[in-house]
Scaffold this motif. Structure first.
Motif, PDB file in Angstrom:
ATOM      1  N   VAL A  57      10.304 -10.295   2.314  1.00  0.00           N
ATOM      2  CA  VAL A  57       9.765  -9.564   3.451  1.00  0.00           C
ATOM      3  C   VAL A  57       8.252  -9.746   3.438  1.00  0.00           C
ATOM      4  O   VAL A  57       7.603  -9.654   2.398  1.00  0.00           O
ATOM      5  CB  VAL A  57      10.160  -8.064   3.415  1.00  0.00           C
ATOM      6  CG1 VAL A  57       9.695  -7.378   2.144  1.00  0.00           C
ATOM      7  CG2 VAL A  57       9.611  -7.350   4.646  1.00  0.00           C
ATOM      8  N   VAL A  59       4.694  -8.566   5.479  1.00  0.00           N
ATOM      9  CA  VAL A  59       4.104  -7.591   6.393  1.00  0.00           C
ATOM     10  C   VAL A  59       2.813  -8.182   6.957  1.00  0.00           C
ATOM     11  O   VAL A  59       1.978  -8.683   6.218  1.00  0.00           O
ATOM     12  CB  VAL A  59       3.816  -6.259   5.677  1.00  0.00           C
ATOM     13  CG1 VAL A  59       3.078  -5.295   6.612  1.00  0.00           C
ATOM     14  CG2 VAL A  59       5.106  -5.631   5.172  1.00  0.00           C
ATOM     15  N   ALA A 112       4.839  -1.368  10.157  1.00  0.00           N
ATOM     16  CA  ALA A 112       5.509  -1.416   8.845  1.00  0.00           C
ATOM     17  C   ALA A 112       5.737  -0.032   8.264  1.00  0.00           C
ATOM     18  O   ALA A 112       6.718   0.195   7.545  1.00  0.00           O
ATOM     19  CB  ALA A 112       4.683  -2.251   7.873  1.00  0.00           C
ATOM     20  N   THR A 116      12.431   1.331   8.290  1.00  0.00           N
ATOM     21  CA  THR A 116      13.330   1.907   7.288  1.00  0.00           C
ATOM     22  C   THR A 116      14.525   1.008   7.002  1.00  0.00           C
ATOM     23  O   THR A 116      15.285   1.268   6.070  1.00  0.00           O
ATOM     24  CB  THR A 116      13.843   3.286   7.742  1.00  0.00           C
ATOM     25  OG1 THR A 116      14.490   3.159   9.018  1.00  0.00           O
ATOM     26  CG2 THR A 116      12.684   4.276   7.866  1.00  0.00           C
ATOM     27  N   LEU A 126       8.503  -8.980  -1.900  1.00  0.00           N
ATOM     28  CA  LEU A 126       7.523  -8.667  -0.863  1.00  0.00           C
ATOM     29  C   LEU A 126       6.307  -9.541  -1.132  1.00  0.00           C
ATOM     30  O   LEU A 126       5.726  -9.482  -2.216  1.00  0.00           O
ATOM     31  CB  LEU A 126       7.135  -7.184  -0.912  1.00  0.00           C
ATOM     32  CG  LEU A 126       5.883  -6.751  -0.133  1.00  0.00           C
ATOM     33  CD1 LEU A 126       6.067  -6.973   1.368  1.00  0.00           C
ATOM     34  CD2 LEU A 126       5.553  -5.287  -0.423  1.00  0.00           C
ATOM     35  N   VAL A 138       1.002   1.023   3.098  1.00  0.00           N
ATOM     36  CA  VAL A 138       2.076   0.092   3.461  1.00  0.00           C
ATOM     37  C   VAL A 138       2.807  -0.384   2.207  1.00  0.00           C
ATOM     38  O   VAL A 138       4.042  -0.427   2.158  1.00  0.00           O
ATOM     39  CB  VAL A 138       1.520  -1.103   4.263  1.00  0.00           C
ATOM     40  CG1 VAL A 138       2.556  -2.225   4.349  1.00  0.00           C
ATOM     41  CG2 VAL A 138       1.124  -0.661   5.655  1.00  0.00           C
ATOM     42  N   HIS A 141       4.968   2.426   0.832  1.00  0.00           N
ATOM     43  CA  HIS A 141       6.106   2.683   1.726  1.00  0.00           C
ATOM     44  C   HIS A 141       7.194   1.631   1.541  1.00  0.00           C
ATOM     45  O   HIS A 141       8.386   1.965   1.464  1.00  0.00           O
ATOM     46  CB  HIS A 141       5.636   2.695   3.183  1.00  0.00           C
ATOM     47  CG  HIS A 141       6.759   2.743   4.173  1.00  0.00           C
ATOM     48  ND1 HIS A 141       7.497   3.890   4.426  1.00  0.00           N
ATOM     49  CD2 HIS A 141       7.308   1.779   4.959  1.00  0.00           C
ATOM     50  CE1 HIS A 141       8.430   3.629   5.331  1.00  0.00           C
ATOM     51  NE2 HIS A 141       8.332   2.355   5.668  1.00  0.00           N
ATOM     52  N   MET A 142       6.802   0.376   1.447  1.00  0.00           N
ATOM     53  CA  MET A 142       7.787  -0.691   1.306  1.00  0.00           C
ATOM     54  C   MET A 142       8.509  -0.591  -0.038  1.00  0.00           C
ATOM     55  O   MET A 142       9.732  -0.763  -0.127  1.00  0.00           O
ATOM     56  CB  MET A 142       7.122  -2.054   1.456  1.00  0.00           C
ATOM     57  CG  MET A 142       6.510  -2.313   2.827  1.00  0.00           C
ATOM     58  SD  MET A 142       7.706  -2.259   4.193  1.00  0.00           S
ATOM     59  CE  MET A 142       8.611  -3.779   3.907  1.00  0.00           C
ATOM     60  N   THR A 145      10.908   2.420   0.227  1.00  0.00           N
ATOM     61  CA  THR A 145      11.990   2.283   1.212  1.00  0.00           C
ATOM     62  C   THR A 145      13.000   1.213   0.830  1.00  0.00           C
ATOM     63  O   THR A 145      14.190   1.335   1.142  1.00  0.00           O
ATOM     64  CB  THR A 145      11.389   1.962   2.599  1.00  0.00           C
ATOM     65  OG1 THR A 145      10.430   2.970   2.931  1.00  0.00           O
ATOM     66  CG2 THR A 145      12.470   1.927   3.671  1.00  0.00           C
ATOM     67  N   PHE A 146      12.534   0.173   0.129  1.00  0.00           N
ATOM     68  CA  PHE A 146      13.409  -0.956  -0.193  1.00  0.00           C
ATOM     69  C   PHE A 146      13.474  -1.173  -1.709  1.00  0.00           C
ATOM     70  O   PHE A 146      12.748  -2.021  -2.252  1.00  0.00           O
ATOM     71  CB  PHE A 146      12.937  -2.214   0.529  1.00  0.00           C
ATOM     72  CG  PHE A 146      12.912  -2.068   2.025  1.00  0.00           C
ATOM     73  CD1 PHE A 146      14.089  -2.081   2.750  1.00  0.00           C
ATOM     74  CD2 PHE A 146      11.715  -1.853   2.689  1.00  0.00           C
ATOM     75  CE1 PHE A 146      14.079  -1.906   4.131  1.00  0.00           C
ATOM     76  CE2 PHE A 146      11.692  -1.684   4.065  1.00  0.00           C
ATOM     77  CZ  PHE A 146      12.882  -1.708   4.794  1.00  0.00           C
ATOM     78  N   ILE A 149      13.531  -4.603  -3.649  1.00  0.00           N
ATOM     79  CA  ILE A 149      12.365  -5.451  -3.895  1.00  0.00           C
ATOM     80  C   ILE A 149      12.061  -5.439  -5.391  1.00  0.00           C
ATOM     81  O   ILE A 149      11.667  -4.420  -5.944  1.00  0.00           O
ATOM     82  CB  ILE A 149      11.136  -4.966  -3.095  1.00  0.00           C
ATOM     83  CG1 ILE A 149      11.372  -5.138  -1.596  1.00  0.00           C
ATOM     84  CG2 ILE A 149       9.885  -5.736  -3.524  1.00  0.00           C
ATOM     85  CD1 ILE A 149      10.256  -4.575  -0.722  1.00  0.00           C
ATOM     86  N   THR A 152       6.654  -8.288  -6.193  1.00  0.00           N
ATOM     87  CA  THR A 152       5.715  -8.172  -5.078  1.00  0.00           C
ATOM     88  C   THR A 152       4.437  -8.923  -5.414  1.00  0.00           C
ATOM     89  O   THR A 152       3.957  -8.881  -6.551  1.00  0.00           O
ATOM     90  CB  THR A 152       5.373  -6.691  -4.809  1.00  0.00           C
ATOM     91  OG1 THR A 152       6.550  -6.001  -4.369  1.00  0.00           O
ATOM     92  CG2 THR A 152       4.297  -6.555  -3.755  1.00  0.00           C
TER      93      THR A 152
END
Length: 299
Positions: A57, A59, A112, A116, A126, A138, A141-142, A145-146, A149, A152
């Motif tokens: 993902v 952003v 972003a 959800t 990520l 951001v 949050h990512m 929420t996920f 992941i 990153t």
């Protein structure tokens, strides 16, 4: 890994030509600085350790510089873009420049911070050049929420990169450091020069790598409860925790009782604590309440 396509990535001329055709001018409001160097985006992908089976993902893909490099290496790429014009143009850019991989790409036109769910399998990585003005919220949050992941790699303002990767006791250790460490092991992963962006930013950039914790922080407190302690501790970072946490606990007496029960010195300051210690404080809020009510504190 898929064979690189030399002509597929965007260079300075292609970025400016595409932006001109779309009538796009990068805005400070959305923290837009487009990467114009193909070597840089390939370096980001290598540093991120993107694998052939990864669902990545991204952003803030902008014009697609990093998106195309990710598509060379990953199984699938899902890009989240808030800008109407950029979101409308990116699928066509992918199709035109990397037609064999276009079916591996999906776009989510959204803020972003409001996302959800994502199309397809859960993301495993990520990788993003995050807009500098919203990078930390951001990122957190990512990660929250996920949970799929695992890895990153984000490019952020160098100062923010230092804060995210800081250890307890560092002058720049603070709220971003603790909250990022709740989710992952965090480290600096390199620096990026200003001349690879258009327009060139007035600040240096840095790469931050995060690897999801194999085991979550061992605590009975919730993430919200722990983060409330963190926010309170750093809101008045020059004060001792006994004073800084008085509002959170109800009084200085209650804060001291919670700290003692957690095995943390009431004279300590937030910048010296690990995320595990913040979690212990959150767990022992009831000890503070008992002290406030002048009830005996249970051992």
């Amino acid at each position: 890994m898929n064979s690189p396509t030399p002509d597929a990535l965007l260079g300075p001329a292609e970025v400016r030509e595409l932006a001109g055709a779309l009538g796009v001018r990068p805005t400070k409001q959305r923290g837009q600085n487009f990467v114009i160097d193909a070597n840089t985006v390939r370096r980001i992908v290598r540093t991120a350790g993107v694998r052939e089976d990864d669902v990545v993902v991204e952003v803030g893909p902008g014009l697609g510089s990093l998106t195309l490099a990710l598509l060379e290496a990953a199984d699938r790429v899902v890009a989240v873009e808030i800008d109407d014009v950029l979101a409308g143009a990116l699928p066509a850019t992918v199709t035109a420049r990397m037609p064999a991989r276009a079916d591996r790409f999906a776009l989510v036109h959204s803020d972003a911070m409001q996302v959800t769910e994502l199309p397809g399998p859960g993301p495993t990585a990520l990788v993003a050049n995050l807009p500098y003005n919203v990078a930390v919220p951001v990122l957190l949050h990512m990660l929250d929420t996920f949970p799929t992941i695992e890895r990153t790699l984000v490019m952020v303002q160098a100062e923010v990169a230092d804060r995210l990767a800081a250890d307890p006791g560092s002058k720049v250790y603070g709220v971003p450091s603790v909250k990022a460490n709740w989710y992952a092991e965090v480290k600096r992963a390199g620096s990026i020069g200003r001349n690879v962006f258009w327009p060139a930013p007035n600040v240096d950039s840095g790469l931050v790598a995060l690897t999801r914790r194999a085991e979550p922080v061992a605590t009975t407190a919730s993430r919200r409860e722990v983060f409330a302690v963190v926010d309170a501790a750093f809101a008045q970072r020059r004060k001792t925790l006994r004073a800084a946490l008085a509002g959170w606990a109800g009084s200085p007496v209650a804060a001291e009782a919670a700290l003692v029960a957690a095995g943390v010195s009431p004279q300590a300051r937030g910048e010296s604590l690990t995320v595990e210690e913040f979690a212990r404080i959150a767990e022992n809020r009831d000890a503070g309440n008992a002290a406030e009510n002048k009830e005996p504190v249970q051992p």
